[in-house]
Design an enzyme around this catalytic site. Sequence first.
Site, short mmCIF file in Angstrom:
data_model
loop_
_atom_site.label_atom_id
_atom_site.label_comp_id
_atom_site.label_asym_id
_atom_site.label_seq_id
_atom_site.Cartn_x
_atom_site.Cartn_y
_atom_site.Cartn_z
N ASP A 284 0.84 -1.20 0.00
CA ASP A 284 0.00 0.00 0.00
C ASP A 284 0.88 1.25 0.00
OD1 ASP A 284 -2.21 1.65 0.16
OD2 ASP A 284 -2.43 1.45 2.33
N GLU A 318 -2.71 10.12 -1.21
CA GLU A 318 -3.96 9.36 -1.15
C GLU A 318 -4.35 9.08 0.29
OE1 GLU A 318 -6.49 5.76 -0.79
OE2 GLU A 318 -4.44 6.04 -0.08
N GLU A 319 -3.36 8.81 1.15
CA GLU A 319 -3.66 8.29 2.48
C GLU A 319 -4.37 9.28 3.39
OE1 GLU A 319 -3.63 5.38 3.21
OE2 GLU A 319 -2.05 4.28 2.21
N ASP A 346 -4.53 -0.21 -6.18
CA ASP A 346 -4.35 0.17 -4.78
C ASP A 346 -4.93 -0.89 -3.86
OD1 ASP A 346 -3.68 1.57 -2.51
OD2 ASP A 346 -5.33 3.02 -2.67
N HIS A 416 -1.47 -0.68 6.35
CA HIS A 416 -1.21 0.40 7.32
C HIS A 416 -0.46 -0.07 8.57
CE1 HIS A 416 -4.94 2.82 5.70
NE2 HIS A 416 -3.99 2.63 4.78
#
Length: 458
Positions: A284, A318-319, A346, A416
């Site tokens: 990711d 993006e996060e 993604d 994450h």
Amino acid sequence: MLLIGATSLANGQTNSDSLMIRKFFDAELTQGTCYENLRHLCKDVGHRLSGSPRAAKAVEWAYATFQTMGLDRVEKQPVMVPHWVRGEADKAFYKGKMGKVTPPILALGSSVGTGKKGITANVVEVLSLDEVRNMPEGALKGKICFYNRPMNAKELDTFDAYGGCVDQRGSGAKEAAKKGALAVVVRSMTLQHDDYPHTGNMGYEEGVTKIPAAAISTNGADALHKHLQQDPNLVFTLNMQCQSLPDVQSHNVIGEIKGSMFPDEIITVGGHLDSWDVGEGAHDDGAGVVQAMEVLKLFKMVGYQPKRTIRAVAFMNEENGMKGGLEYAAQGKAKGEKHIAALESDRGGFAPRGIEMQANATNTSFAMRYLPLFVPYMMHNIQPGYGGVDISPLRAQGAGLFGYLPDSQRYFDYHHAETDVFEAVNQRELEMGAAAMAAWIYLLSEYGMPSNEAYTPK
């Protein structure tokens, strides 16, 4: 279905399409570069949160890598992004009848800190936002709210399981704050039972007190639940020194091959260059970035000149803001560009299973005809669904949006968390995905999109 030796497919694609797609897979599985590119991104750059020095280093890496491909254009597109920093290591412990326990925690992205002294309070366990919303006013005053709804293991698609509980991460703090909570602790979004907390972004609401928010590992959540049953009055201490600094300038990085027949029709393929500040951002979304870049490399390797302009974009932010995707779409609109389609990767660097599409009915029906070409590569799903966060702003401009679908079962083991490292990515699975994406972009380049009408969700 595709018949070996046939001159055409039942739905109109020719056997030359089948042969070209095989070229992409053969080239990638024997001469591919995406795995080594991912190694460099993960090991030479590492994690790369928007606004950080490592994110800036990742931009330079992507730009330099594009420059080696002999493309028609390489660009760094400026974009202002948030700059949230974790600060000192996040800490937590609680005391009660069981003695002192130290659970693994991580501050959630965009959270405020606790202050140097930290926050110490009793804990109230809940399972949903509605449970908090239905509490009397002040029910959580002076307390820490513990959201402990797990991902649903019965869901076969782990993204459905994730979607079923991620609201407590995104909105848990603001809802708990309305009832007087001092902080929230949220069960990590993973089906694994382990000691790795999973961060991710959260949000606040204007006019509502901003309170600290942390993720706790699944094992830590299970233990806290057990200890609360034994001792409802246990005392929990949370200490986080995270903060949001002023926005900084970063960049999307763009590589382009100009179309030979319809250069004004643009097809975008991309992933996001930023990652969270734990692990290495391998699945990711380092995987998606190197796969998108590899599409252009594969076109060069097999000698394919696209009919339409193909852009690979390494999106920034993006996060915790999607500022890169918004800026890319805004710049395209301002320039009067015609984006006909976009594909995003993604969902990790796992084995390909299909393509989801977010497009109008005409384009969806048209794209569904490609399925027979992908069945030999164990891609059986071409279906309506979601394209991706960074390409979503292109929907308003009439682009058909497509999301690359790899196998989802292991993605949230790493998502994450500090376990999202290069070693967690299988080379062959990553390469299969890159080739599949090249094949899809090739078909879009050859046949375009029959309708430019903007997609409107039902």
